[in-house]
Design a protein around this motif. Sequence first.
Motif, mmCIF file in Angstrom:
data_model
loop_
_atom_site.group_PDB
_atom_site.id
_atom_site.type_symbol
_atom_site.label_atom_id
_atom_site.label_comp_id
_atom_site.label_asym_id
_atom_site.label_seq_id
_atom_site.Cartn_x
_atom_site.Cartn_y
_atom_site.Cartn_z
ATOM 1 N N VAL A 81 4.980 70.338 57.551
ATOM 2 C CA VAL A 81 5.633 70.815 56.589
ATOM 3 C C VAL A 81 6.093 72.379 56.621
ATOM 4 O O VAL A 81 7.307 72.717 56.395
ATOM 5 N N ASP A 82 5.272 73.096 56.777
ATOM 6 C CA ASP A 82 5.455 74.476 56.822
ATOM 7 C C ASP A 82 6.296 74.824 57.915
ATOM 8 O O ASP A 82 7.221 75.763 57.676
ATOM 9 N N ALA A 83 6.422 74.319 59.155
ATOM 10 C CA ALA A 83 7.436 74.499 60.293
ATOM 11 C C ALA A 83 8.754 74.167 59.759
ATOM 12 O O ALA A 83 9.667 74.815 60.120
ATOM 13 N N GLU A 84 8.803 72.939 59.030
ATOM 14 C CA GLU A 84 10.141 72.484 58.510
ATOM 15 C C GLU A 84 10.889 73.367 57.328
ATOM 16 O O GLU A 84 12.004 73.926 57.421
ATOM 17 N N VAL A 85 10.010 73.922 56.700
ATOM 18 C CA VAL A 85 10.139 74.899 55.588
ATOM 19 C C VAL A 85 10.713 76.132 56.357
ATOM 20 O O VAL A 85 11.726 76.722 55.912
ATOM 21 N N LYS A 86 10.341 76.698 57.298
ATOM 22 C CA LYS A 86 10.510 77.717 57.942
ATOM 23 C C LYS A 86 11.858 77.388 58.798
ATOM 24 O O LYS A 86 12.904 78.550 58.735
ATOM 25 N N ARG A 87 12.014 76.598 59.198
ATOM 26 C CA ARG A 87 13.343 76.247 60.069
ATOM 27 C C ARG A 87 14.496 76.170 58.838
ATOM 28 O O ARG A 87 15.623 76.810 59.080
ATOM 29 N N LEU A 88 14.253 75.561 57.767
ATOM 30 C CA LEU A 88 15.235 75.322 56.713
ATOM 31 C C LEU A 88 15.683 76.736 56.007
ATOM 32 O O LEU A 88 16.759 76.954 55.718
ATOM 33 N N THR A 89 14.743 77.543 56.003
ATOM 34 C CA THR A 89 14.607 79.065 55.434
ATOM 35 C C THR A 89 15.513 79.586 56.350
ATOM 36 O O THR A 89 16.399 80.330 55.805
ATOM 37 N N ALA A 90 15.320 79.653 57.671
ATOM 38 C CA ALA A 90 16.301 80.278 58.559
ATOM 39 C C ALA A 90 17.562 79.754 58.567
ATOM 40 O O ALA A 90 18.495 80.680 58.376
ATOM 41 N N ILE A 91 17.751 78.715 58.364
ATOM 42 C CA ILE A 91 19.217 78.249 58.335
ATOM 43 C C ILE A 91 19.932 78.689 56.850
ATOM 44 O O ILE A 91 21.014 79.244 56.916
#
Length: 178
Positions: free
Chosen positions: A60-70
């Motif tokens: 979840v943390d990795a996905e949140v980081k990806r979505l945050t960068a977007i």
Amino acid sequence: MGSFEITPEEQAQLDKALHDALNPLASALRSRSSGLPEERMWEADPIEVTLSVLAAWKVVDAEVKRLTAIAAGTAGSYGASYEQMGAVWGITRQGARKKWPEAVSRPAATAARTSGVFELCGGTAEVVPDPSSGGWRWTGRGADGTHGAAEAGASYATKEEAAAHAGAFLREHVPGRA
């Protein structure tokens, strides 16, 4: 810009939503690693279960980081600065630039889209962005007084290509050149 703090009620709703989303993922990860069916995940060794939950939070943390960068890139594409993004995230402008290095266009890239005037062989030429094509055009006046420009409808892919054509024109229009 307003405050981005959440209320205790919103925090409780967020916690519940995240746990509801996390449980199926943790169960699937635990099932794959243990061979137990997902519905029996909680019957396993407590350390194994909690490590499965921790592994799910990592996903979840990795996905949140990806979505945050977007989201940062989208904000930057609309003109948000690193200073604004840093303020929202609670970090400095430099911290935001380090966290999302591609989110905001560099000033150099903007400068690269500006017109340029140069002199060559006694003449002067200017290269300008062509908004209709996204390319570049040129105009010039040779040292012999001849005016020239890119052919009607012609647009060059880069500023350098337009400058090369303008330079060729200037070299051809030197007084006394045969």
